[in-house]
Design an enzyme around this catalytic site. Structure first.
Site, short mmCIF file in Angstrom:
data_model
loop_
_atom_site.label_atom_id
_atom_site.label_comp_id
_atom_site.label_asym_id
_atom_site.label_seq_id
_atom_site.Cartn_x
_atom_site.Cartn_y
_atom_site.Cartn_z
N LYS A 35 54.17 81.54 -6.95
CA LYS A 35 55.26 81.68 -5.96
C LYS A 35 55.41 83.14 -5.55
CE LYS A 35 57.61 77.56 -7.69
NZ LYS A 35 58.73 76.96 -8.42
N GLN A 75 63.16 78.76 -12.69
CA GLN A 75 62.09 77.80 -12.95
C GLN A 75 62.49 76.82 -14.05
OE1 GLN A 75 59.39 77.57 -11.05
NE2 GLN A 75 58.39 75.95 -12.21
N ASP A 116 65.67 76.38 -3.84
CA ASP A 116 65.07 75.18 -4.43
C ASP A 116 65.74 73.91 -3.88
OD1 ASP A 116 62.89 75.40 -6.16
OD2 ASP A 116 64.12 76.09 -7.84
N1 GUN Z 1 59.69 72.98 -12.08
C1 GUN Z 1 58.86 72.09 -11.48
N2 GUN Z 1 59.00 72.14 -10.14
C2 GUN Z 1 59.96 73.06 -9.88
C3 GUN Z 1 60.54 73.54 -8.68
O1 GUN Z 1 60.23 73.12 -7.56
N3 GUN Z 1 61.51 74.50 -8.84
C4 GUN Z 1 61.88 74.96 -10.05
N4 GUN Z 1 62.83 75.88 -10.09
N5 GUN Z 1 61.36 74.52 -11.18
C5 GUN Z 1 60.40 73.57 -11.09
#
Ligand code: GUN
Length: 295
Positions: A58, A102, A125
């Protein structure tokens, strides 16, 4: 059987490269107008290998489109109160347009409390109840990255969805449930008749075989087999798993929730793993960050 397959690969890498060109241009415009590029922060708690890989991807994606990014690494042992305190700081940080925490978090931290602590205006998110509620009502909001990325991919390949029967397998808050909402909306992509299948669904193969559009997000390696897929279906595979493979130099290979090789012979199009949904998820996060910066 001639052995000839006519399926189309829904190439998430290619689609996300195209979208990222537009995002980079918009980021440059934003920087020219405001004197600052969009800025995303990612919080990583602990040392989980997969989470570290995702977060780093990311952050790297931010660089490729000219965004600023900040990776905040916190120890596995951080208390919930300390993490909530850090989140308050990020909410107040005027330099930051959006941030993510995350998931999954260590078991001593309640992910609900964490999600609720994030300012919905910075919740790129799209996990905060305010954004989830707005999504359900079709109001402007941050959409969760994976389902939004799948929608972008369906658009990119001009896949017709109106009137189709969509079966979503898996009811997670971050993929299955929002995907079922987005595909049933009066919009494009959308206007599907949606069935949301899950671990308590009876006779799952008889349900998945009805799907014109099959979205699989159950987190079980190669769970969906060819006999569970309607001939000509569009198949979206959200899963990604490392499985041991002695024939590979690395000792493993990546597979999805769908047994791709055999399902390819039945479906009309399918997302590959890797290179399907994964890159689209990251690109959606960039789109949300751009939106946050513009707001
Ligand atoms: N863990 C798995 N997918 C995601 C996501 O899209 N965002 C976050 N913050 N954690 C995740």
């Amino acid at each position: 059987m001639t052995g000839v397959t006519t399926h189309q690969l829904l190439d998430g890498k290619r689609c996300s490269e195209a979208l990222k060109k537009d995002i980079a241009k918009a980021a440059a415009d934003e920087k020219a107008a405001r004197g600052k590029a969009p800025h995303l922060a990612a919080v990583l708690v602990g040392d989980d290998g997969a989470s570290k890989t995702y977060v780093e991807a990311k952050v790297k994606a931010c660089e490729t489109v000219g965004f600023r990014s900040t990776l905040i690494r916190l120890p596995e042992t951080i208390t919930e109160e300390d993490l909530l305190h850090r989140i308050e700081g990020l909410n107040r940080d005027m330099d930051l347009d959006g941030f993510i925490v995350q998931l999954p978090l260590p078991s001593h931290i309640d992910p609900e409390r964490v999600t609720l602590a994030i300012d919905p205006r910075k919740d790129v998110d799209g996990f905060h109840p305010e954004n989830v509620g707005k999504m359900v009502l079709g109001l402007p909001c941050f959409l969760p990255a994976t389902p939004a990325g799948i929608c972008e991919l369906l658009k990119y390949y001009s896949i017709e969805t109106a009137g189709k029967h969509c079966v979503v397998v898996g009811r997670s808050n971050i993929v299955g449930t929002p995907m079922s909402v987005l595909l049933s909306r009066n919009a494009y992509p959308g206007n599907c008749t949606v069935t949301l299948a899950h671990s308590r669904t009876k006779d799952l193969p008889s349900i998945t075989r009805q799907a014109d559009l099959l979205v699989v997000a159950i987190g079980k390696p190669e769970f969906i087999t060819a006999d569970m897929v309607k001939p000509g279906a569009v198949v979206i595979d959200v899963g990604i798993h490392r499985i041991p493979d002695a024939s590979k130099k690395s000792g493993f290979r990546l597979v999805g929730d769908v047994r791709e090789e055999e399902v390819r012979a039945v479906c009309s199009s399918i997302t590959p793993v890797p290179g399907g949904v994964g890159p689209m998820t990251i690109t959606s996060l960039l789109l949300n960050t751009l939106k946050a910066a513009r707001n």
